[in-house]
Scaffold this active site. Structure first.
Site, PDB file in Angstrom:
ATOM      1  N   SER A   1       0.840  -1.200   0.000  1.00  0.00           N
ATOM      2  CA  SER A   1       0.000   0.000   0.000  1.00  0.00           C
ATOM      3  C   SER A   1       0.868   1.241   0.000  1.00  0.00           C
ATOM      4  O   SER A   1       2.103   1.157  -0.027  1.00  0.00           O
ATOM      5  CB  SER A   1      -0.890  -0.005   1.250  1.00  0.00           C
ATOM      6  OG  SER A   1      -0.078   0.125   2.408  1.00  0.00           O
TER       7      SER A   1
ATOM      8  N   PHE B   1       0.730   2.199   5.935  1.00  0.00           N
ATOM      9  CA  PHE B   1      -0.399   2.060   6.859  1.00  0.00           C
ATOM     10  C   PHE B   1      -0.733   3.396   7.492  1.00  0.00           C
ATOM     11  O   PHE B   1       0.130   4.244   7.725  1.00  0.00           O
ATOM     12  CB  PHE B   1      -0.139   0.989   7.927  1.00  0.00           C
ATOM     13  CG  PHE B   1       1.108   1.171   8.757  1.00  0.00           C
ATOM     14  CD1 PHE B   1       1.180   2.130   9.765  1.00  0.00           C
ATOM     15  CD2 PHE B   1       2.210   0.347   8.556  1.00  0.00           C
ATOM     16  CE1 PHE B   1       2.317   2.280  10.541  1.00  0.00           C
ATOM     17  CE2 PHE B   1       3.368   0.496   9.321  1.00  0.00           C
ATOM     18  CZ  PHE B   1       3.415   1.465  10.310  1.00  0.00           C
TER      19      PHE B   1
ATOM     20  N   CYS C   1      -3.757   3.864  15.297  1.00  0.00           N
ATOM     21  CA  CYS C   1      -3.148   2.878  16.207  1.00  0.00           C
ATOM     22  C   CYS C   1      -1.735   2.429  15.849  1.00  0.00           C
ATOM     23  O   CYS C   1      -0.845   2.461  16.702  1.00  0.00           O
ATOM     24  CB  CYS C   1      -4.050   1.650  16.298  1.00  0.00           C
ATOM     25  SG  CYS C   1      -5.645   2.019  17.042  1.00  0.00           S
TER      26      CYS C   1
ATOM     27  N   LYS D   1       1.296   4.929  16.433  1.00  0.00           N
ATOM     28  CA  LYS D   1       1.470   5.326  17.844  1.00  0.00           C
ATOM     29  C   LYS D   1       1.864   4.133  18.716  1.00  0.00           C
ATOM     30  O   LYS D   1       2.673   4.261  19.626  1.00  0.00           O
ATOM     31  CB  LYS D   1       0.212   6.022  18.372  1.00  0.00           C
ATOM     32  CG  LYS D   1      -0.823   5.135  19.022  1.00  0.00           C
ATOM     33  CD  LYS D   1      -1.880   5.906  19.759  1.00  0.00           C
ATOM     34  CE  LYS D   1      -3.102   5.041  20.023  1.00  0.00           C
ATOM     35  NZ  LYS D   1      -2.916   4.046  21.083  1.00  0.00           N
TER      36      LYS D   1
HETATM   37  N1  LIG Z   1      -9.908   3.141  17.090  1.00  0.00           N
HETATM   38  C1  LIG Z   1      -9.621   1.853  17.065  1.00  0.00           C
HETATM   39  O1  LIG Z   1      -9.849   1.183  16.064  1.00  0.00           O
HETATM   40  C2  LIG Z   1      -9.030   1.173  18.272  1.00  0.00           C
HETATM   41  C3  LIG Z   1      -8.990  -0.232  18.313  1.00  0.00           C
HETATM   42  C4  LIG Z   1      -8.442  -0.851  19.432  1.00  0.00           C
HETATM   43  C5  LIG Z   1      -7.952  -0.096  20.489  1.00  0.00           C
HETATM   44  N2  LIG Z   1      -7.998   1.253  20.420  1.00  0.00           N
HETATM   45  C6  LIG Z   1      -7.532   2.019  21.587  1.00  0.00           C
HETATM   46  O2  LIG Z   1      -8.695   2.404  22.327  1.00  0.00           O
HETATM   47  C7  LIG Z   1      -8.512   3.695  22.934  1.00  0.00           C
HETATM   48  C8  LIG Z   1      -9.619   4.621  22.469  1.00  0.00           C
HETATM   49  O3  LIG Z   1      -9.522   4.783  21.082  1.00  0.00           O
HETATM   50  P1  LIG Z   1     -10.681   5.501  20.250  1.00  0.00           P
HETATM   51  O4  LIG Z   1     -10.297   5.387  18.819  1.00  0.00           O
HETATM   52  O5  LIG Z   1     -12.002   4.989  20.703  1.00  0.00           O
HETATM   53  O6  LIG Z   1     -10.507   7.018  20.759  1.00  0.00           O
HETATM   54  P2  LIG Z   1     -11.513   8.243  20.538  1.00  0.00           P
HETATM   55  O7  LIG Z   1     -10.677   9.450  20.528  1.00  0.00           O
HETATM   56  O8  LIG Z   1     -12.416   7.970  19.386  1.00  0.00           O
HETATM   57  O9  LIG Z   1     -12.444   8.221  21.847  1.00  0.00           O
HETATM   58  C9  LIG Z   1     -11.970   8.526  23.118  1.00  0.00           C
HETATM   59  C10 LIG Z   1     -13.047   9.317  23.832  1.00  0.00           C
HETATM   60  O10 LIG Z   1     -12.689   9.445  25.206  1.00  0.00           O
HETATM   61  C11 LIG Z   1     -13.197  10.690  25.654  1.00  0.00           C
HETATM   62  N3  LIG Z   1     -12.524  11.061  26.895  1.00  0.00           N
HETATM   63  C12 LIG Z   1     -11.225  11.353  27.094  1.00  0.00           C
HETATM   64  N4  LIG Z   1     -10.987  11.596  28.380  1.00  0.00           N
HETATM   65  C13 LIG Z   1     -12.170  11.468  29.037  1.00  0.00           C
HETATM   66  C14 LIG Z   1     -12.581  11.586  30.397  1.00  0.00           C
HETATM   67  N5  LIG Z   1     -11.705  11.882  31.368  1.00  0.00           N
HETATM   68  N6  LIG Z   1     -13.870  11.381  30.698  1.00  0.00           N
HETATM   69  C15 LIG Z   1     -14.771  11.083  29.744  1.00  0.00           C
HETATM   70  N7  LIG Z   1     -14.443  10.939  28.446  1.00  0.00           N
HETATM   71  C16 LIG Z   1     -13.144  11.129  28.086  1.00  0.00           C
HETATM   72  C17 LIG Z   1     -12.934  11.643  24.507  1.00  0.00           C
HETATM   73  O11 LIG Z   1     -13.766  12.780  24.583  1.00  0.00           O
HETATM   74  C18 LIG Z   1     -13.263  10.736  23.308  1.00  0.00           C
HETATM   75  O12 LIG Z   1     -14.605  10.894  22.881  1.00  0.00           O
HETATM   76  C19 LIG Z   1      -7.104   4.124  22.533  1.00  0.00           C
HETATM   77  O13 LIG Z   1      -6.220   3.732  23.554  1.00  0.00           O
HETATM   78  C20 LIG Z   1      -6.825   3.317  21.273  1.00  0.00           C
HETATM   79  O14 LIG Z   1      -5.458   3.103  21.064  1.00  0.00           O
HETATM   80  C21 LIG Z   1      -8.542   1.921  19.344  1.00  0.00           C
HETATM   81  O1  LIG Z   2      -2.431  -5.717   4.150  1.00  0.00           O
HETATM   82  C1  LIG Z   2      -2.658  -4.579   4.596  1.00  0.00           C
HETATM   83  C2  LIG Z   2      -3.558  -4.324   5.651  1.00  0.00           C
HETATM   84  C3  LIG Z   2      -3.732  -3.017   6.085  1.00  0.00           C
HETATM   85  N1  LIG Z   2      -3.056  -2.008   5.504  1.00  0.00           N
HETATM   86  C4  LIG Z   2      -3.228  -0.634   6.004  1.00  0.00           C
HETATM   87  O2  LIG Z   2      -2.930  -0.629   7.392  1.00  0.00           O
HETATM   88  C5  LIG Z   2      -3.723   0.341   8.063  1.00  0.00           C
HETATM   89  C6  LIG Z   2      -4.438  -0.273   9.253  1.00  0.00           C
HETATM   90  O3  LIG Z   2      -5.364  -1.222   8.797  1.00  0.00           O
HETATM   91  P1  LIG Z   2      -6.149  -2.189   9.789  1.00  0.00           P
HETATM   92  O4  LIG Z   2      -5.190  -2.921  10.626  1.00  0.00           O
HETATM   93  O5  LIG Z   2      -7.062  -2.996   8.970  1.00  0.00           O
HETATM   94  O6  LIG Z   2      -7.054  -1.146  10.604  1.00  0.00           O
HETATM   95  P2  LIG Z   2      -6.985  -0.517  12.074  1.00  0.00           P
HETATM   96  O7  LIG Z   2      -8.354  -0.036  12.348  1.00  0.00           O
HETATM   97  O8  LIG Z   2      -5.881   0.462  12.163  1.00  0.00           O
HETATM   98  O9  LIG Z   2      -6.717  -1.756  13.066  1.00  0.00           O
HETATM   99  C7  LIG Z   2      -5.447  -2.001  13.660  1.00  0.00           C
HETATM  100  O10 LIG Z   2      -5.288  -1.212  14.825  1.00  0.00           O
HETATM  101  C8  LIG Z   2      -6.320  -1.430  15.827  1.00  0.00           C
HETATM  102  C9  LIG Z   2      -6.088  -0.437  16.947  1.00  0.00           C
HETATM  103  O11 LIG Z   2      -5.144  -0.879  17.872  1.00  0.00           O
HETATM  104  C10 LIG Z   2      -6.248  -2.882  16.279  1.00  0.00           C
HETATM  105  O12 LIG Z   2      -7.247  -3.122  17.263  1.00  0.00           O
HETATM  106  C11 LIG Z   2      -6.467  -3.801  15.068  1.00  0.00           C
HETATM  107  O13 LIG Z   2      -6.349  -5.173  15.482  1.00  0.00           O
HETATM  108  C12 LIG Z   2      -5.413  -3.484  14.019  1.00  0.00           C
HETATM  109  O14 LIG Z   2      -5.641  -4.268  12.837  1.00  0.00           O
HETATM  110  C13 LIG Z   2      -4.681   0.924   7.008  1.00  0.00           C
HETATM  111  O15 LIG Z   2      -4.159   2.133   6.533  1.00  0.00           O
HETATM  112  C14 LIG Z   2      -4.670  -0.123   5.907  1.00  0.00           C
HETATM  113  O16 LIG Z   2      -4.924   0.429   4.630  1.00  0.00           O
HETATM  114  C15 LIG Z   2      -2.164  -2.245   4.475  1.00  0.00           C
HETATM  115  O17 LIG Z   2      -1.529  -1.339   3.964  1.00  0.00           O
HETATM  116  N2  LIG Z   2      -1.986  -3.527   4.038  1.00  0.00           N
END
Ligand SMILES: NC(=O)c1ccc[n+]([C@@H]2O[C@H](COP(=O)([O-])OP(=O)(O)OC[C@H]3O[C@@H](n4cnc5c(N)ncnc54)[C@H](O)[C@@H]3O)[C@@H](O)[C@H]2O)c1
Ligand SMILES: O=c1ccn([C@@H]2O[C@H](COP(=O)(O)OP(=O)(O)O[C@H]3O[C@H](CO)[C@@H](O)[C@H](O)[C@H]3O)[C@@H](O)[C@H]2O)c(=O)[nH]1
Length: 466
Positions: free
Chosen positions: A307, A310, A314, A317
């Site tokens: 690609s 990425f 997530c 960071k």
């Molecule tokens: N986005 C994903 O796909 C994903 C997947 C797996 C894990 N995570 C992890 O989950 C966590 C949350 O991610 P997200 O994408 O949902 O974040 P987000 O920014 O979408 O949501 C976080 C929310 O928490 C709220 N918040 C912050 N401090 C607060 C407080 N003291 N009281 C009440 N609300 C508060 C914010 O206003 C915000 O709406 C992160 O640690 C992230 O790394 C994210």
């Molecule tokens: O073969 C691949 C697969 C993904 N991507 C790119 O990688 C990034 C992340 O993709 P993906 O992992 O599908 O989405 P996320 O929502 O970022 O999910 C990752 O990050 C999350 C937050 O921690 C985890 O919970 C998930 O397991 C982990 O897959 C995107 O830009 C995709 O386009 C590629 O370039 N090649």
């Protein structure tokens, strides 16, 4: 939360609208914890959908999602949910609004953080943990400031025992800091058990990932209280997740498993992207390479799609968080190894733009360039760390006139088509209507004529120029 030893264990039970609250047996004679109320702090991409699924599958548990952001809460209460995900709307509205005559509402969204905390048996922490932007570790370390603030609020508001669940992605040993904060600030006699329960959902497939997880990790202290708290949380998931997929382990392993999983997934993408450069130099085809190596069951086919790099909130960071952890542990070689995963990703984004520039006769000055799809991947509206942002920044620096196709629906159609290279021509047909003159002058970064560029297209970015 009440303790009882009279109700039988239902660890494998399927909850239905008539079922009582789940009850699990504790690991000793302390008794079982019966979960009646859950609070989730953070109504974001994780907190909202996760609680919708928990509430859906546990109709007898009241699930309240709280956030300081009143607009976000209002959106969760409305028909215009704050995030786009396939099947999210149905998953939210059934428990939120109930079904007349057969199901009472059990999913609530509110800004009344203090009350939801005071009422809850289990409190999920789903707040953001971004990369630190200032101070020690800036640019690398995960910022647990929001997590700490939420934990202090819990300590202030809790008047009865609570199970605190780290749902956010956190640095290893964060639970120890949270325990210290709770111990120092909690009310006398109130007990807090801190669990780690990282989330592995990927955006775009959030609901199916939550419904059919590969595993649920629950990390706890190994004492009787920790195990009893883990059993209570397991009972919530056991309403729909097979018991064999609910895995318990020590707290630090659970916290580090999450960062490790993201590091390994990101590493695969950087590996295939690094190979894509070798393919371009040799005439090999990176999609064929990915297919060939992916057939080896030790390698497998997933996360090998080359690609533009990425994106998302997530991978970068969390890998940088691992770099920081390694540095803090005086492991510079380990830190350098993981840093290379992010460095290759940045290089790949630059490389993509350089190829666009060379395809357009090495000058973009005043060329009109459209970028279709601004989200970081298909089936989401999330633009955090989208590779498209880097691409557009580069194009603008070259004095091109870039613009972005903004409409979500249009983007989704385009991105669906792009996910299958065989549909590349279909992508062209999805473009917005344009005059015959413009159509004649338009070319899409020569993707259909340049096999290398075509194979290296990102899943969510398409560049077009006139
Ligand atoms: N986005 C994903 O796909 C994903 C997947 C797996 C894990 N995570 C992890 O989950 C966590 C949350 O991610 P997200 O994408 O949902 O974040 P987000 O920014 O979408 O949501 C976080 C929310 O928490 C709220 N918040 C912050 N401090 C607060 C407080 N003291 N009281 C009440 N609300 C508060 C914010 O206003 C915000 O709406 C992160 O640690 C992230 O790394 C994210
Ligand atoms: O073969 C691949 C697969 C993904 N991507 C790119 O990688 C990034 C992340 O993709 P993906 O992992 O599908 O989405 P996320 O929502 O970022 O999910 C990752 O990050 C999350 C937050 O921690 C985890 O919970 C998930 O397991 C982990 O897959 C995107 O830009 C995709 O386009 C590629 O370039 N090649």
């Amino acid at each position: 939360m009440s303790s009882t030893s009279t109700v039988p264990s239902r660890v494998n039970g399927q909850a239905g609208p008539q079922n009582p609250a789940l009850v699990v047996r504790g690991s000793d004679n302390l008794g079982e914890l019966k979960v009646k109320k859950i609070c989730c702090i953070g109504a974001g991409y994780v907190g909202g959908p996760t609680c919708a699924v928990i509430a859906n599958k546990n109709p007898s548990i009241a699930v309240t999602v709280v956030d300081l952001n009143a607009n976000r809460i209002a959106a969760w209460q409305s028909d215009n949910l704050p995030i786009y995900e396939p099947n999210l709307f149905e998953t939210v509205t059934v428990p939120r609004d109930g079904i007349k005559g057969s199901r009472e509402p059990n999913l609530f969204f509110t800004t009344d953080v203090d009350k939801a905390i005071a009422d809850a048996d289990i409190i999920f922490l789903s707040v953001n943990t971004p990369t630190k932007v200032a101070g020690q570790g800036a640019g690398l370390a995960l910022d647990i400031g929001y997590l700490e603030a939420a934990t202090r609020t819990i300590a202030r508001c809790a008047t009865s025992d609570k199970i605190i669940v780290e749902k956010s992605t956190v640095p290893c040993r964060t639970a120890e800091s949270l325990r210290d904060i709770l111990a120092a600030n909690g009310k006398p006699g109130v007990r807090f058990d801190v669990l780690s329960n990282p989330e592995f959902l990927a955006e775009g497939t959030t609901i199916s990932d939550l419904l059919y997880p590969d595993r649920i990790l629950i990390g706890s202290l190994m004492d009787v209280h920790g195990q009893r708290a883990a059993a209570a949380l397991a009972s919530v998931y056991a309403a729909w997740v097979p018991r064999a997929r609910i895995i318990t382990m020590n707290l630090w392993s659970s916290e580090l498993s999450k960062i490790s999983a993201n590091a390994l997934l990101a590493q695969r993408i950087s590996s295939i992207n690094a190979l894509s450069a070798v393919c371009e130099a040799t005439g090999a085809n990176v999609s064929e390479i990915a297919y060939a190596v992916g057939l080896d069951k030790r390698i497998g086919p997933h996360m090998l799609k080359s690609s533009v790099g990425f994106g998302g909130s997530c991978f970068k960071k969390d890998v940088l968080g691992l770099v920081y952890l390694s540095e803090s542990l005086h492991l510079p070689e380990v830190a350098a190894y993981w840093k290379a995963v992010v460095d290759i990703n940045e290089w790949q984004k630059d490389r993509f733009t350089r190829r666009v520039i060379s395809s357009l006769y090495n000058t973009l000055m005043n060329k009109r360039i459209a970028v279709f799809g601004f989200a970081y991947k298909k089936n989401t509206g999330d633009t955090r760390e989208s590779a498209a942002i880097s691409v557009v920044n580069h194009l603008v620096a070259e004095r091109a006139k870039s613009f972005v196709a903004r409409r979500m629906r249009a983007d989704c159609q385009i991105n669906h088509a792009e996910s299958n290279p065989a549909n590349a021509n279909h992508v062209h047909r999805q473009k917005p209507a344009r005059s015959a003159k413009t159509k004649k002058n338009m070319h899409v970064a020569k993707t259909s004529r340049n096999p290398t560029l075509k194979h290296n297209l990102p899943s969510a970015v398409m560049v077009a120029a006139t």
